[in-house]
Motif scaffolding. Structure first.
Motif, PDB file in Angstrom:
ATOM      1  N   MET A 140       0.827  -1.194   0.000  1.00 17.68           N
ATOM      2  CA  MET A 140       0.000   0.000   0.000  1.00 17.68           C
ATOM      3  C   MET A 140       0.864   1.247   0.000  1.00 17.68           C
ATOM      4  O   MET A 140       0.571   2.223  -0.665  1.00 17.68           O
ATOM      5  CB  MET A 140      -0.905   0.009   1.230  1.00 17.68           C
ATOM      6  N   LYS A 141       1.954   1.204   0.780  1.00 24.30           N
ATOM      7  CA  LYS A 141       2.798   2.387   0.847  1.00 24.30           C
ATOM      8  C   LYS A 141       3.383   2.692  -0.517  1.00 24.30           C
ATOM      9  O   LYS A 141       3.437   3.836  -0.945  1.00 24.30           O
ATOM     10  CB  LYS A 141       3.914   2.163   1.871  1.00 24.30           C
ATOM     11  N   LYS A 142       3.824   1.658  -1.224  1.00 24.34           N
ATOM     12  CA  LYS A 142       4.360   1.851  -2.563  1.00 24.34           C
ATOM     13  C   LYS A 142       3.292   2.460  -3.467  1.00 24.34           C
ATOM     14  O   LYS A 142       3.584   3.312  -4.297  1.00 24.34           O
ATOM     15  CB  LYS A 142       4.789   0.513  -3.161  1.00 24.34           C
ATOM     16  N   TRP A 143       2.072   1.988  -3.313  1.00 24.49           N
ATOM     17  CA  TRP A 143       0.997   2.465  -4.174  1.00 24.49           C
ATOM     18  C   TRP A 143       0.840   3.975  -4.030  1.00 24.49           C
ATOM     19  O   TRP A 143       0.611   4.691  -4.986  1.00 24.49           O
ATOM     20  CB  TRP A 143      -0.296   1.764  -3.780  1.00 24.49           C
ATOM     21  N   LEU A 144       0.980   4.467  -2.787  1.00 22.35           N
ATOM     22  CA  LEU A 144       0.765   5.882  -2.532  1.00 22.35           C
ATOM     23  C   LEU A 144       1.988   6.743  -2.794  1.00 22.35           C
ATOM     24  O   LEU A 144       1.858   7.904  -3.136  1.00 22.35           O
ATOM     25  CB  LEU A 144       0.325   6.091  -1.071  1.00 22.35           C
ATOM     26  N   THR A 145       3.196   6.184  -2.614  1.00 20.66           N
ATOM     27  CA  THR A 145       4.370   7.037  -2.701  1.00 20.66           C
ATOM     28  C   THR A 145       4.608   7.558  -4.101  1.00 20.66           C
ATOM     29  O   THR A 145       5.391   8.467  -4.300  1.00 20.66           O
ATOM     30  CB  THR A 145       5.635   6.305  -2.213  1.00 20.66           C
ATOM     31  N   GLU A 155      -1.685  -1.151  -8.838  1.00 16.01           N
ATOM     32  CA  GLU A 155      -2.732  -1.751  -8.028  1.00 16.01           C
ATOM     33  C   GLU A 155      -2.252  -3.048  -7.410  1.00 16.01           C
ATOM     34  O   GLU A 155      -2.516  -3.335  -6.242  1.00 16.01           O
ATOM     35  CB  GLU A 155      -3.967  -2.015  -8.889  1.00 16.01           C
ATOM     36  N   SER A 156      -1.528  -3.845  -8.193  1.00 17.66           N
ATOM     37  CA  SER A 156      -1.044  -5.109  -7.651  1.00 17.66           C
ATOM     38  C   SER A 156      -0.005  -4.857  -6.584  1.00 17.66           C
ATOM     39  O   SER A 156       0.081  -5.571  -5.596  1.00 17.66           O
ATOM     40  CB  SER A 156      -0.441  -5.968  -8.764  1.00 17.66           C
ATOM     41  N   GLN A 157       0.780  -3.760  -6.748  1.00 20.35           N
ATOM     42  CA  GLN A 157       1.724  -3.400  -5.691  1.00 20.35           C
ATOM     43  C   GLN A 157       0.967  -2.988  -4.451  1.00 20.35           C
ATOM     44  O   GLN A 157       1.367  -3.269  -3.334  1.00 20.35           O
ATOM     45  CB  GLN A 157       2.599  -2.226  -6.161  1.00 20.35           C
ATOM     46  N   GLY A 158      -0.176  -2.264  -4.679  1.00 23.40           N
ATOM     47  CA  GLY A 158      -0.946  -1.818  -3.533  1.00 23.40           C
ATOM     48  C   GLY A 158      -1.407  -2.966  -2.680  1.00 23.40           C
ATOM     49  O   GLY A 158      -1.512  -2.850  -1.457  1.00 23.40           O
ATOM     50  N   GLN A 159      -1.682  -4.112  -3.307  1.00 19.98           N
ATOM     51  CA  GLN A 159      -2.179  -5.254  -2.553  1.00 19.98           C
ATOM     52  C   GLN A 159      -1.057  -6.003  -1.850  1.00 19.98           C
ATOM     53  O   GLN A 159      -1.299  -6.734  -0.911  1.00 19.98           O
ATOM     54  CB  GLN A 159      -2.904  -6.203  -3.503  1.00 19.98           C
ATOM     55  N   THR A 160       0.186  -5.797  -2.300  1.00 13.03           N
ATOM     56  CA  THR A 160       1.282  -6.590  -1.735  1.00 13.03           C
ATOM     57  C   THR A 160       2.348  -5.766  -1.058  1.00 13.03           C
ATOM     58  O   THR A 160       3.192  -6.299  -0.362  1.00 13.03           O
ATOM     59  CB  THR A 160       1.959  -7.407  -2.849  1.00 13.03           C
ATOM     60  N   THR A 167     -11.557   7.975  -4.470  1.00 23.85           N
ATOM     61  CA  THR A 167     -10.226   7.403  -4.695  1.00 23.85           C
ATOM     62  C   THR A 167      -9.800   6.560  -3.511  1.00 23.85           C
ATOM     63  O   THR A 167      -9.254   5.459  -3.670  1.00 23.85           O
ATOM     64  CB  THR A 167      -9.195   8.529  -4.931  1.00 23.85           C
ATOM     65  N   LEU A 168     -10.065   7.059  -2.302  1.00 25.26           N
ATOM     66  CA  LEU A 168      -9.721   6.316  -1.100  1.00 25.26           C
ATOM     67  C   LEU A 168     -10.500   5.004  -1.020  1.00 25.26           C
ATOM     68  O   LEU A 168      -9.930   3.946  -0.706  1.00 25.26           O
ATOM     69  CB  LEU A 168      -9.997   7.174   0.136  1.00 25.26           C
ATOM     70  N   ASP A 169     -11.784   5.061  -1.348  1.00 22.18           N
ATOM     71  CA  ASP A 169     -12.599   3.837  -1.339  1.00 22.18           C
ATOM     72  C   ASP A 169     -12.068   2.813  -2.337  1.00 22.18           C
ATOM     73  O   ASP A 169     -12.067   1.606  -2.070  1.00 22.18           O
ATOM     74  CB  ASP A 169     -14.059   4.172  -1.647  1.00 22.18           C
ATOM     75  N   ASP A 170     -11.621   3.304  -3.499  1.00 22.05           N
ATOM     76  CA  ASP A 170     -11.058   2.403  -4.509  1.00 22.05           C
ATOM     77  C   ASP A 170      -9.815   1.694  -3.975  1.00 22.05           C
ATOM     78  O   ASP A 170      -9.631   0.488  -4.189  1.00 22.05           O
ATOM     79  CB  ASP A 170     -10.697   3.178  -5.778  1.00 22.05           C
ATOM     80  N   ILE A 171      -8.954   2.445  -3.289  1.00 26.07           N
ATOM     81  CA  ILE A 171      -7.728   1.854  -2.742  1.00 26.07           C
ATOM     82  C   ILE A 171      -8.060   0.839  -1.653  1.00 26.07           C
ATOM     83  O   ILE A 171      -7.455  -0.232  -1.578  1.00 26.07           O
ATOM     84  CB  ILE A 171      -6.794   2.945  -2.187  1.00 26.07           C
ATOM     85  N   VAL A 172      -9.031   1.181  -0.807  1.00 19.32           N
ATOM     86  CA  VAL A 172      -9.462   0.255   0.245  1.00 19.32           C
ATOM     87  C   VAL A 172      -9.951  -1.051  -0.379  1.00 19.32           C
ATOM     88  O   VAL A 172      -9.596  -2.147   0.067  1.00 19.32           O
ATOM     89  CB  VAL A 172     -10.575   0.898   1.105  1.00 19.32           C
ATOM     90  N   GLN A 180      -9.201  -2.245  -3.416  1.00 26.06           N
ATOM     91  CA  GLN A 180      -8.085  -2.925  -4.070  1.00 26.06           C
ATOM     92  C   GLN A 180      -7.229  -3.686  -3.067  1.00 26.06           C
ATOM     93  O   GLN A 180      -6.668  -4.737  -3.384  1.00 26.06           O
ATOM     94  CB  GLN A 180      -7.222  -1.913  -4.836  1.00 26.06           C
ATOM     95  N   ASN A 181      -7.133  -3.158  -1.862  1.00 28.69           N
ATOM     96  CA  ASN A 181      -6.350  -3.814  -0.824  1.00 28.69           C
ATOM     97  C   ASN A 181      -7.180  -4.798   0.001  1.00 28.69           C
ATOM     98  O   ASN A 181      -6.717  -5.306   1.014  1.00 28.69           O
ATOM     99  CB  ASN A 181      -5.708  -2.760   0.098  1.00 28.69           C
ATOM    100  N   GLN A 182      -8.413  -5.007  -0.473  1.00 24.57           N
ATOM    101  CA  GLN A 182      -9.304  -5.997   0.140  1.00 24.57           C
ATOM    102  C   GLN A 182      -9.491  -5.734   1.639  1.00 24.57           C
ATOM    103  O   GLN A 182      -9.446  -6.647   2.460  1.00 24.57           O
ATOM    104  CB  GLN A 182      -8.766  -7.410  -0.105  1.00 24.57           C
ATOM    105  N   MET A 183      -9.717  -4.477   1.958  1.00 21.08           N
ATOM    106  CA  MET A 183      -9.970  -4.094   3.342  1.00 21.08           C
ATOM    107  C   MET A 183     -11.447  -3.760   3.525  1.00 21.08           C
ATOM    108  O   MET A 183     -12.178  -3.553   2.552  1.00 21.08           O
ATOM    109  CB  MET A 183      -9.091  -2.900   3.727  1.00 21.08           C
ATOM    110  N   LYS A 184     -11.861  -3.701   4.774  1.00 25.23           N
ATOM    111  CA  LYS A 184     -13.280  -3.520   5.072  1.00 25.23           C
ATOM    112  C   LYS A 184     -13.672  -2.060   5.205  1.00 25.23           C
ATOM    113  O   LYS A 184     -14.838  -1.720   5.025  1.00 25.23           O
ATOM    114  CB  LYS A 184     -13.646  -4.272   6.358  1.00 25.23           C
ATOM    115  N   SER A 185     -12.722  -1.190   5.565  1.00 25.78           N
ATOM    116  CA  SER A 185     -13.082   0.202   5.815  1.00 25.78           C
ATOM    117  C   SER A 185     -11.872   1.119   5.637  1.00 25.78           C
ATOM    118  O   SER A 185     -10.725   0.663   5.596  1.00 25.78           O
ATOM    119  CB  SER A 185     -13.610   0.362   7.248  1.00 25.78           C
TER     120      SER A 185
END
Length: 271
Positions: free
Chosen positions: A1-6, A38-43, A150-155, A157-162
């Protein structure tokens, strides 16, 4: 996730990834940059910490992962219209790109040219800064509803609940909520900037069919005579193909705009 945002934004990340792709094919390489991000965001939550462990390990028949060399990198890597790209910022981006290049090295056996990679990453970061400055020059805003989307999309993509779960995970990685939100706002501005440059992108069926046929041929060559799984039909692949074309054209527009801005700007790279 950090990579996704940086990367600060999809568009700027395309530039960095495109630079690292190198050569005349960089425009094509960046077409899938968003999917890569996106795949980086998940890993990435694990890759940053596990990368060190992975570099220390070498499986049977595999060479040991190389280490990024930051020796000789100045405190100020570049200056863009008076704004500095610092060594810390550069190191974060460089280590991310180096990790990808090192993994490719393991597959290809070709050694990573770190001097060249540093120049490419620095150039990508200069382009990123120029685009960020252009959003300010044009007075582009980041509406709250777009930031939340955008934040909801990232959540998702990272398969999180909130969102709260996401912010907690980011804080565990050293990024506070206000820093994350600042980067998300920058991303939204960058997306709007590229949208202004491209207008509405509506790929034709001919464009999509050409890409489909290319991918089908590549798949056939990879599988060889032994055969393998059959590629989905054109109609099934159409939404995905359309997304690829849109991302590629957005990437090309971002790179073209950055090059135009660079010609009019005061840019110094100290590498």
């Amino acid at each position: 996730m950090k990579k996704w945002l940086t990367g600060l934004s999809i568009a700027s990340s395309m530039l960095v990834l495109g630079a690292c792709g190198g050569g005349d094919d960089s425009g094509e390489d960046t077409g899938n940059a968003e999917n890569q991000q996106e795949s980086q965001g998940q890993t990435a939550s694990g890759s940053g910490e596990e990368g060190g462990g992975q570099s220390a390990q070498s499986g049977e028949g595999q060479q040991e992962m190389p280490e990024p060399d930051m020796e000789g990198v100045p405190d100020v890597v570049a200056e863009v219209n008076g704004e500095e790209v610092t060594k810390d910022e550069f190191q974060q981006a460089y280590e991310s790109q180096f990790q990808q290049a090192a993994m490719q090295q393991q597959m290809s056996g070709q050694e990573v040219n770190q001097d060249e990679l540093k120049k490419q990453v620095a150039d990508g970061m200069v382009s990123q800064e120029l685009l960020i400055q252009e959003t300010e020059n044009r007075g582009i805003e980041a509406p709250e509803d777009e930031v939340n989307k955008t934040l909801d999309d990232i959540v998702k993509q990272n398969q999180m609940k909130s969102q709260d779960e996401f912010f907690t995970a980011m804080e565990e990685q050293g990024m506070k909520k206000d820093e994350v939100m600042s980067q998300l706002k920058t991303q939204v501005k960058m997306d709007q900037l590229i949208a202004e440059e491209t207008g509405d992108i509506e790929p034709s069926d001919d464009e999509l069919k050409e890409i489909y046929d290319q991918q089908k041929e590549q798949m056939s060559q990879m599988q060889g005579e032994e055969g393998g799984s059959e590629m989905p039909s054109f109609d099934e692949m159409k939404p995905q193909l359309k997304e690829q074309v849109v991302m590629q054209k957005e990437s090309e527009a971002a790179q073209t705009l950055a090059e135009d801005l660079k010609e009019k700007s005061d840019v110094t790279v100290n590498l």
